[in-house]
Motif scaffolding. Structure first.
Motif, PDB file in Angstrom:
ATOM      1  N   LEU A 163      16.915 -51.820 -35.765  1.00 22.04           N
ATOM      2  CA  LEU A 163      15.949 -50.817 -36.197  1.00 22.04           C
ATOM      3  C   LEU A 163      15.570 -49.894 -35.044  1.00 22.04           C
ATOM      4  CD1 LEU A 163      14.325 -49.876 -38.630  1.00 22.04           C
ATOM      5  CD2 LEU A 163      12.481 -51.401 -37.920  1.00 22.04           C
ATOM      6  N   ILE A 166      18.374 -47.464 -34.290  1.00 21.50           N
ATOM      7  CA  ILE A 166      18.365 -46.318 -35.216  1.00 21.50           C
ATOM      8  C   ILE A 166      17.325 -45.293 -34.767  1.00 21.50           C
ATOM      9  CG2 ILE A 166      17.734 -45.623 -37.570  1.00 21.50           C
ATOM     10  CD1 ILE A 166      19.040 -48.213 -38.541  1.00 21.50           C
ATOM     11  N   GLU A 167      16.142 -45.778 -34.359  1.00 17.31           N
ATOM     12  CA  GLU A 167      15.078 -44.872 -33.915  1.00 17.31           C
ATOM     13  C   GLU A 167      15.479 -44.132 -32.637  1.00 17.31           C
ATOM     14  OE1 GLU A 167      11.421 -47.538 -35.781  1.00 17.31           O
ATOM     15  OE2 GLU A 167      11.938 -47.706 -33.656  1.00 17.31           O
ATOM     16  N   GLU A 170      17.810 -41.409 -33.653  1.00 18.77           N
ATOM     17  CA  GLU A 170      17.101 -40.291 -34.286  1.00 18.77           C
ATOM     18  C   GLU A 170      16.503 -39.366 -33.232  1.00 18.77           C
ATOM     19  OE1 GLU A 170      14.361 -42.315 -36.820  1.00 18.77           O
ATOM     20  OE2 GLU A 170      15.792 -42.523 -38.477  1.00 18.77           O
ATOM     21  N   ARG A 497       9.535 -61.706 -38.462  1.00 15.94           N
ATOM     22  CA  ARG A 497       8.951 -60.363 -38.408  1.00 15.94           C
ATOM     23  C   ARG A 497       7.480 -60.504 -38.050  1.00 15.94           C
ATOM     24  NH1 ARG A 497       9.407 -57.114 -43.716  1.00 15.94           N
ATOM     25  NH2 ARG A 497       7.691 -58.489 -44.347  1.00 15.94           N
ATOM     26  N   GLU A 522      23.152 -54.279 -42.739  1.00  8.95           N
ATOM     27  CA  GLU A 522      22.490 -53.654 -43.883  1.00  8.95           C
ATOM     28  C   GLU A 522      21.436 -54.598 -44.469  1.00  8.95           C
ATOM     29  OE1 GLU A 522      25.139 -52.142 -46.857  1.00  8.95           O
ATOM     30  OE2 GLU A 522      26.423 -51.143 -45.396  1.00  8.95           O
ATOM     31  N   LEU A 525      18.372 -54.719 -42.113  1.00 10.88           N
ATOM     32  CA  LEU A 525      17.529 -53.523 -42.180  1.00 10.88           C
ATOM     33  C   LEU A 525      16.689 -53.488 -43.452  1.00 10.88           C
ATOM     34  CD1 LEU A 525      20.027 -50.889 -40.738  1.00 10.88           C
ATOM     35  CD2 LEU A 525      17.979 -51.800 -39.627  1.00 10.88           C
ATOM     36  N   GLU A 526      17.195 -54.072 -44.534  1.00 15.09           N
ATOM     37  CA  GLU A 526      16.407 -54.129 -45.768  1.00 15.09           C
ATOM     38  C   GLU A 526      15.119 -54.920 -45.577  1.00 15.09           C
ATOM     39  OE1 GLU A 526      18.339 -55.124 -49.450  1.00 15.09           O
ATOM     40  OE2 GLU A 526      20.194 -54.119 -48.857  1.00 15.09           O
ATOM     41  N   TYR A 528      13.409 -55.087 -42.717  1.00 10.97           N
ATOM     42  CA  TYR A 528      12.544 -54.549 -41.666  1.00 10.97           C
ATOM     43  C   TYR A 528      12.137 -53.095 -41.859  1.00 10.97           C
ATOM     44  CZ  TYR A 528      13.436 -58.877 -39.275  1.00 10.97           C
ATOM     45  OH  TYR A 528      13.490 -60.210 -38.956  1.00 10.97           O
ATOM     46  N   ARG A 529      12.711 -52.433 -42.833  1.00 14.87           N
ATOM     47  CA  ARG A 529      12.330 -51.037 -43.047  1.00 14.87           C
ATOM     48  C   ARG A 529      11.071 -50.929 -43.875  1.00 14.87           C
ATOM     49  NH1 ARG A 529      18.369 -48.535 -43.705  1.00 14.87           N
ATOM     50  NH2 ARG A 529      18.406 -47.445 -41.717  1.00 14.87           N
TER      51      ARG A 529
END
Length: 529
Positions: A163, A166-167, A170, A497, A522, A525-526, A528-529
């Motif tokens: 995660l 990904i940030e 971005e 988490r 995948e 990420l489901e 933790y998003r």
């Protein structure tokens, strides 16, 4: 070409980049990626020339006038940070270094970077109290503060959860679009390398291939097969795939960029280290459940790091403990080891309730541990480090020497026994860190991100070793990792988490619950998003 301490760093490297382009460097440990990044940054001597912004330089001194337009983030989590400085103090410190006038324009840009990094709500938090992902995001925005036109990042996402990766991406994508920044980035994560505009593959201090992700994958597509191939052709077998030099009539898999490493090794005629593990010298009867935690809780002041965590670890099982940076994985392992006192709950190890330090001491000989930052003594050789570790375990010198020689041969680092740790690539250091943890023949092994920053081939051989330990020693292994592909090799995975357990399933059960997922990343990420 750059030469570091009379040792070749990179030879004959040629590359170009356009405004706003992201160039990726991939390759084995010690292949020359960092050397080229530091040469381009003008921080080490090199031969040849670099041209940037219309200026050509041949040395660090000649590069000095361009430093205001270059941003360098070296490899290592939080390497450019100071533990006692807050996030805001870091940004002001780096602004002072770059002589940035701290007016309203600066304040607006600083706030923009903080919001992009998700750090705007934590400006008063000290760097030493940040998670690894937050440290890397802070390091990145400190590097971006002076608006560099050339950004050089050496494995910025190593040790960072999916995660946070990904940030980080971005942020990079936003900066390249708004600032036109050229980014040159080395990485050990092939999924993020696939996002780059162009990729350069390094091997033995040379750039041996370059192209887009799809072009490079196409070049090895016919050489990648499903597991279980038997052939007399030169091939490399891993736990999940086989790679060969010639096209066979077997069913092909869809390769990733990792296939480049294995096919290149075959093309160079390299022999993969044969990982082997012989039977233990002594065996003991083990209960089926070797570790059981009930409601384990750890509190630091007002912060709850682990809250009522239940977990079991079985004999001969590999259990993956996954979660975002700061989820409580390392804290949980340190409670199991007695490095942190338990603030609530019950812990049972090898059928014995752990109440006191005396209880732990009695079981110390049964537990092995490789920490997130394995502590080595750089002024001692590999063999001396291992002999010292053995003496700390009370192992006699003769027994220690015999086991070190055996592990060095079986794990493929015998030629490095007289080397110093800082001279070795991560993959080799990783193998003898495991050997150190195995010297006293434990029955439980705790591994905290042991593959962080290690190249694809070294990680594949490492997992072969874990599989052998599980099968031949019936050792129970608890491992944390940020490589989601490694979760596929675990018998079971627990997700944490914010200090709480949110899932505990076999890999098959995870996929059954998430039938549309194409990879474990995948699925992760489901949650933790």
């Amino acid at each position: 070409m750059s030469i570091i301490k009379k040792r070749l760093g990179i030879a004959g490297a040629n590359l170009s980049a356009q405004e706003g382009e992201i160039i990726g460097f991939i390759g084995a440990d010690g292949a020359g990626k960092s050397s080229l990044i530091h040469a381009i940054a003008g921080v080490i001597p090199f031969e040849g020339d670099v041209t940037f912004n219309g200026v050509t330089y041949h040395s660090p001194k000649e590069a000095e006038p361009l430093k205001a337009s270059i941003g360098l983030m070296p490899q290592g989590i939080g390497l450019v940070l100071y533990e006692l400085l807050t996030i805001d103090e870091h940004l002001r410190f780096f602004a002072n270094i770059h002589n940035i006038y701290q007016d309203s324009v600066f304040e607006a840009y600083k706030l923009r970077l903080l919001k992009m990094a998700g750090l705007d709500a934590f400006q008063d938090r000290q760097a030493g109290k940040l998670s690894g992902g937050m440290m890397q995001k802070l390091s990145l925005i400190c590097t971006l503060l002076h608006r560099p036109k050339l950004l050089l990042l050496d494995e910025p996402t190593t040790g960072v959860d999916p995660l946070s990766r990904i940030e980080l991406w971005e942020i990079l994508d936003e900066i390249r679009k708004s600032e036109g920044t050229i980014s040159i980035i080395s990485t050990a994560y092939m999924q993020e390398a696939a996002k780059m505009d162009r990729i350069l593959l390094f091997d033995e201090q040379e750039i041996i291939a370059q192209g887009t992700s799809s072009e490079l994958i196409d070049s090895v597509r016919s050489m990648s097969y499903v597991e279980g191939i038997t052939t007399e052709e030169p091939c490399i077998h891993t736990l999940h795939a086989t790679y060969c030099l010639s096209a066979l009539e077997e069913r092909h898999i869809e390769p990733s960029l990792e296939a480049l490493f294995f096919v290149n090794a075959l093309q160079k005629g390299r022999k993969m280290p044969l990982i082997e593990i012989t039977n233990k010298e002594k065996t003991i009867d083990l209960p089926d459940i070797v570790m059981e935690a009930k409601g384990l809780t750890k509190i630091f002041g007002s912060f709850i790091a682990n809250e009522n965590v239940d977990m079991t670890l079985h004999k001969g099982e590999i259990l993956g403990l996954l979660g975002a940076n700061g989820a409580g994985k390392t804290t949980f392992i340190k409670m199991l080891l007695g490095l942190y006192p338990i603030d609530g709950g019950e812990l049972t190890l090898l059928g014995k309730s752990i109440q006191t330090q005396e209880d732990r001491q009695a079981l110390k000989a049964s537990i092995g541990y490789v920490s997130q930052h394995f502590a080595l003594y750089n002024d001692m050789s590999v063999e001396e480090n291992l002999l010292y570790a053995a003496s700390m375990r009370g192992i006699t010198n003769d027994v220690a020497k015999s086991r070190i020689a055996r592990y060095a041969l079986e794990l493929g680092f015998d030629e490095f026994l007289n080397s110093m740790p800082q001279e070795l690539p991560l993959g080799i250091n990783q193998r003898f860190s495991i050997a150190s943890a195995l010297l006293h023949e434990p029955v439980i092994l705790f591994l905290d991100e042991p593959t962080s920053g290690v190249d694809s081939i070294a990680r594949a051989k490492f997992w072969e070793l874990l599989k052998l330990l599980k099968e031949r020693w019936e050792i129970a292994i608890l491992i944390t990792t940020h490589y989601m592909s490694e979760a596929e090799f675990c018998d079971r995975v627990v997700l944490l988490r914010q200090g709480k357990k949110i899932a505990d399933h076999t890999i098959a059960e995870f996929y059954a619950k998430h039938p549309k997922a194409q990879s474990f990343e995948e699925i992760f990420l489901e949650y933790y998003r």
